[in-house]
Write an enzyme that holds these catalytic residues in place. Sequence first.
Site, PDB file in Angstrom:
ATOM      1  N   ASP A 132       0.866  -1.176   0.000  1.00 47.21           N
ATOM      2  CA  ASP A 132       0.000   0.000   0.000  1.00 47.21           C
ATOM      3  C   ASP A 132       0.903   1.226   0.000  1.00 47.21           C
ATOM      4  O   ASP A 132       1.961   1.236   0.643  1.00 47.21           O
ATOM      5  CB  ASP A 132      -0.906   0.011   1.231  1.00 47.21           C
ATOM      6  N   ASP A 154      -6.966  -1.312  -4.769  1.00 50.16           N
ATOM      7  CA  ASP A 154      -8.016  -0.898  -3.839  1.00 50.16           C
ATOM      8  C   ASP A 154      -8.901   0.172  -4.476  1.00 50.16           C
ATOM      9  O   ASP A 154     -10.126   0.144  -4.349  1.00 50.16           O
ATOM     10  CB  ASP A 154      -7.416  -0.331  -2.552  1.00 50.16           C
TER      11      ASP A 154
END
Length: 187
Positions: A132, A154
């Site tokens: 991330d 995402d």
Amino acid sequence: MLEKPILKKLFPLALTALVILLDQLTKALVVRFIPMYSLLRDGAVIPVAGDFIRLIHVRNKAVAFSLGSGLPDEARRLLFSILPLAIIVLVFVVYFRNNEFTSLQRWSICGILGGGLGNLIDRFFRPDGVVDFIDCYFFGLFGLERWPTFNVADSAVVVCGILFVLSFLLQMKGENDHKQNSQETSV
């Protein structure tokens, strides 16, 4: 030559491939150029829009908002790798068997699949967890100074998921309007 109905199903899969490609490319760049857990290191955070959006490098062995991070490794592997893989296979089967999806619904499903597969690749091939890297200021809303860090996969899941739900709402509205018009003209 392929029949037109099958082309309607195959063409949106280009979005699946594009999301996977962009997701894995951006993650590879982050892994290469930003030290892991860069928030803990001076100068390793890259501002994109001042402090509002910045690039960092964190890993997530759980799912959204780090849910499940306290589970044992075996439980996480089953819940966050095997189960999502089974769901993705099921979605592919439904996608190809269903002839009622609209074009927007097909594209939305393919974007969601691309995001799901992008993160699944990390779960299987990155032992430290899903990469991330997008870190956004969140104005203290819901008690969060910053939104939980996320990635391209995402983003695709969220945006395409919203589009998918909206497409059904618009479809239902259209069907209700059509019924109402049919009833009015028959009276």
